[in-house]
Scaffold this motif. Structure first.
Motif, PDB file in Angstrom:
ATOM      1  N   PHE A 179       0.851  -1.191   0.000  1.00 36.50           N
ATOM      2  CA  PHE A 179       0.000   0.000   0.000  1.00 36.50           C
ATOM      3  C   PHE A 179       0.889   1.244   0.000  1.00 36.50           C
ATOM      4  N   PHE A 230     -10.352  -5.548   2.884  1.00 31.63           N
ATOM      5  CA  PHE A 230      -9.811  -5.622   1.523  1.00 31.63           C
ATOM      6  C   PHE A 230     -10.439  -6.801   0.798  1.00 31.63           C
ATOM      7  N   VAL A 233     -12.275  -1.610  -0.743  1.00 27.70           N
ATOM      8  CA  VAL A 233     -11.136  -1.404   0.150  1.00 27.70           C
ATOM      9  C   VAL A 233     -11.453  -0.265   1.115  1.00 27.70           C
ATOM     10  N   LEU A 252      -9.272   1.581   4.102  1.00 27.25           N
ATOM     11  CA  LEU A 252      -7.978   1.670   4.756  1.00 27.25           C
ATOM     12  C   LEU A 252      -7.954   2.860   5.720  1.00 27.25           C
ATOM     13  N   SER A 294     -13.396   2.537  -0.916  1.00 27.96           N
ATOM     14  CA  SER A 294     -13.246   2.592  -2.370  1.00 27.96           C
ATOM     15  C   SER A 294     -14.010   1.430  -2.976  1.00 27.96           C
ATOM     16  N   THR A 318      -7.518   2.425  -3.874  1.00 24.41           N
ATOM     17  CA  THR A 318      -7.873   2.284  -2.456  1.00 24.41           C
ATOM     18  C   THR A 318      -8.640   3.483  -1.915  1.00 24.41           C
ATOM     19  N   LYS A 355      -2.836   3.739  -3.750  1.00 26.56           N
ATOM     20  CA  LYS A 355      -3.106   2.497  -4.461  1.00 26.56           C
ATOM     21  C   LYS A 355      -2.469   1.329  -3.724  1.00 26.56           C
ATOM     22  N   ALA A 356      -2.832   0.144  -4.154  1.00 24.00           N
ATOM     23  CA  ALA A 356      -2.233  -1.084  -3.629  1.00 24.00           C
ATOM     24  C   ALA A 356      -1.824  -1.947  -4.804  1.00 24.00           C
TER      25      ALA A 356
END
Length: 281
Positions: free
Chosen positions: A60, A157, A201, A203, A209, A251, A259-260
């Protein structure tokens, strides 16, 4: 003598005609008895799958953080069996598969596929952490190089709408047995495509997201066993193994660079039904 010679010639001609007629009949029967093997053949398929994934490292990055979670465990999420599996208005809820195949030559098909799998990170797990987080609240959740994900505050996730593998493949087919009402055909091949997930997602307590996005690519090897009834109705069982690399998983809901990325191997078994027909006479 001339009469006898004429009769012999006539018999030879009849024999030759009979052999030609038998050859044509054999070829016609062969054509009829080999669905899923002839140039110009088309098939449409719809089915459902179960999938499995290897553990993966998820990286991440974004404003104020850059870290990796190692060896993350995830599973699929099949929908409970019921009418939802047969209701067209709800077909995307299930883990489904679609295939459209066209035989570009005898025994070789070009196949467009959609594999709608679902990938859900196991929440009840503790994973290894490496990297940094500037927010002291979430940095404080890291203990001895590990973070516990069970309370869902650090991270949820999943790719549940879903882990969509849009692919194009080449498949070779071989007829195994033929009878009046059923033909058994074996297929095998490989494919390559893009990953178009709708990733869910959340976080660090941010807004979840949840949007479709081209996130990476996938590739696979596959094999199938097909039973064709009355030359048209198809039942299919397929097994597939492959590799997925998603280097741009969104994300956040905005245009931030958050982003991931992750990559993993997957396995899939699916079954369903279809229809096949020949476009050439």
């Amino acid at each position: 003598m001339k009469k006898i010679f004429g009769v012999v010639l006539m018999l030879i001609g009849l024999s030759s005609y009979s052999q030609t007629e038998n050859t044509v009949t054999t070829e016609i029967n062969k054509e009829i008895k080999n669905p899923l093997t002839k140039k110009g053949q088309v098939f449409i398929f719809y089915g459902w799958n179960r999938a499995a994934f290897t553990n993966s490292d998820i990286h991440f990055s974004g404003n104020g953080y850059d870290f990796q979670l190692d060896n993350v465990v995830a599973h699929d999420r099949p929908t409970k069996f019921g009418l939802v599996y047969f209701d067209p208005s709800w077909f995307t809820v299930t883990q489904y598969n679609f295939r459209l195949g066209y035989f570009i030559k005898d025994n070789l098909a070009l196949v467009l596929g959609i594999d709608h799998m679902k990938y859900v990170m196991d929440q009840d797990q503790t994973v290894k952490f490496s990297g940094h987080i500037s927010d002291p609240v979430y940095a404080g959740t890291v203990q001895n190089g590990q973070v516990n994900l069970a309370d869902e505050k650090f991270l949820t996730f999943e790719h549940t709408d879903g882990l969509n593998y849009e692919n194009l493949g080449l498949e070779k087919y071989r007829s195994l047995s033929n009878s009046k009402n059923i033909d058994i055909v074996w297929g095998y091949g490989g494919g390559l495509g893009v990953m178009f997930p709708k990733s869910n997602v959340k976080l660090f307590g941010n807004e979840r997201s949840d949007r479709f996005h081209v996130a990476g690519f996938g590739t696979d090897l596959r094999t199938s066993l097909n039973a064709v009834f009355w030359k048209h109705i198809m039942l299919r069982v397929e097994a597939k193994a492959g590799y997925i690399n998603m280097f741009d998983i969104k994300t956040t809901l905005n245009n931030k660079p958050d982003k991931a990325r992750q990559d993993f191997m997957f396995g899939q078994v699916m079954a369903g039904f279809g229809y096949t027909f020949n476009t050439k006479k």
